[in-house]
Design an enzyme around this catalytic site. Structure first.
Site, PDB file in Angstrom:
ATOM      1  CG  ASP A  44      -1.834   1.178   1.288  1.00 52.10           C
ATOM      2  OD1 ASP A  44      -2.930   1.052   0.713  1.00 52.10           O
ATOM      3  OD2 ASP A  44      -1.473   2.237   1.843  1.00 52.10           O
ATOM      4  CE1 TYR A  49       0.215   7.602   2.716  1.00 51.36           C
ATOM      5  CE2 TYR A  49       0.868   5.397   2.074  1.00 51.36           C
ATOM      6  CZ  TYR A  49      -0.037   6.245   2.665  1.00 51.36           C
ATOM      7  OH  TYR A  49      -1.188   5.727   3.217  1.00 51.36           O
ATOM      8  CE  LYS A  74      -3.994   4.637   0.626  1.00 51.30           C
ATOM      9  NZ  LYS A  74      -2.578   4.477   0.940  1.00 51.30           N
ATOM     10  CG  HIS A 107      -4.831   9.744   0.609  1.00 53.67           C
ATOM     11  ND1 HIS A 107      -3.495   9.710   0.287  1.00 53.67           N
ATOM     12  CD2 HIS A 107      -4.921   9.291   1.871  1.00 53.67           C
ATOM     13  CE1 HIS A 107      -2.815   9.240   1.333  1.00 53.67           C
ATOM     14  NE2 HIS A 107      -3.656   8.984   2.297  1.00 53.67           N
TER      15      HIS A 107
END
Ligand code: A2P
Length: 280
Positions: A44, A49, A74, A107
């Site tokens: 994931d 990120y 996402k 997200h």
């Protein structure tokens, strides 16, 4: 690796390797390689990120065939909307060096506290996700941090969300119960981010006592608790021994009494990120 079935028939490995807060570069690349080596088949990540390049590199260097892995990314909040989501998806693919994604999520929902037309924004984003799904560029689509009132409009569209990824760990049950129930009723798989409360669970005396009793670590107890609630956990670690340990959660069970005691640890370890009020 055990799997769960999404509402479109796609199988998703029942635990995923989380990468939130793992820096790009060697940390994430080596983490992914260790995870794949130990048997994880589900990773994931997210554009936010800022580690998709390292994730893609780790997968490539792990030597495993791309189709053997289930990979999620996402679309970030700044890219909400139709055209922007389509473009964000292509950028994620490029950073990962993939030609498809297994799962793509919104997200965070646009919410009423920041946008008058929040529902329309979510629908526009969803229309782009649906188009990518129908074009075969994504095997499954879903959302993250959506509450039932955010999900409602999406449930009336042509393709319904297959996944909702929410914060889930001991201490969060009451806060998330309504979302869990709604997702169950609507055949949406719930994934749990921060199943260890980003480490906040580890010193809890009740969890320590139960872990000692079942001869497991507190982390394993938290992950197992998620699984027994039907939630697909996404533990994050960059430490090889922990990466391995976090996968060893399918060979023991928490009994009713232990589950009840953990369920009762209410209002504990919450990140405080409420989808209705977050300022990002
Ligand atoms: P690290 O990555 O340095 O190994 P969450 O998944 O809830 O976000 O929690 C992630 C945090 O918990 C990270 O700080 C991670 O540290 C730590 N962690 C992950 N697995 C374990 C484990 N099995 N035992 C102790 N700490 C862990």
């Amino acid at each position: 690796m055990q799997t769960m079935k999404l509402n479109n028939g796609i199988l998703i490995p029942a635990i995923g390797y989380g990468t939130w807060q793992t820096p790009d570069g060697d940390a994430v690349t080596n983490g992914i390689k260790a995870a794949v080596d130990y048997g994880y088949r589900h990773v994931d990540t997210a554009a936010a990120y800022e580690n998709e390049e390292g994730v893609g590199k780790g997968i490539l260097e792990s030597g495993i065939a791309r189709e053997e892995l289930f990979v999620t990314s996402k679309v970030w909040n700044s890219e909400r909307g139709y055209d922007t989501t389509l473009a964000a998806f292509e950028k994620s693919l490029k950073r990962l060096k993939f030609d498809y994604l297994d799962l793509y999520l919104i997200h965070w929902p646009a919410s009423a506290s920041r946008f008058e037309n929040w529902e329309q924004i979510n629908l526009d984003t969803w229309r782009a996700m649906t188009e990518l799904y129908k074009a075969g560029k994504i095997k499954a689509i879903g959302v993250s941090n959506f509450k039932p009132h955010h999900l409602k409009a999406l449930m009336e569209t042509e393709v319904k969300p297959m996944v909702n990824q929410i914060e889930f760990h001991p201490g969060m049950l009451e806060l998330q119960q309504e979302t869990l129930d709604y997702c169950k009723e609507n055949d949406i798989i719930v994934e749990g981010w921060s199943p260890l409360g980003t480490g906040r669970m580890l010193n809890n005396p009740v969890l320590i006592e139960i872990a000692e009793k079942v001869n497991r670590s507190v982390a394993q107890v938290c992950i197992r608790w998620c699984i027994q609630h039907g939630v697909l956990p996404l533990p994050k670690s960059i430490t090889p021994t922990r990466i391995k340990q976090n996968l060893q959660v399918f060979d023991f069970e928490l009994d009713e009494d232990d589950m009840g005691r953990i369920d009762a640890l209410d209002n504990f370890g919450y990140s405080g990120s409420d989808p209705d009020t977050v300022r990002f």
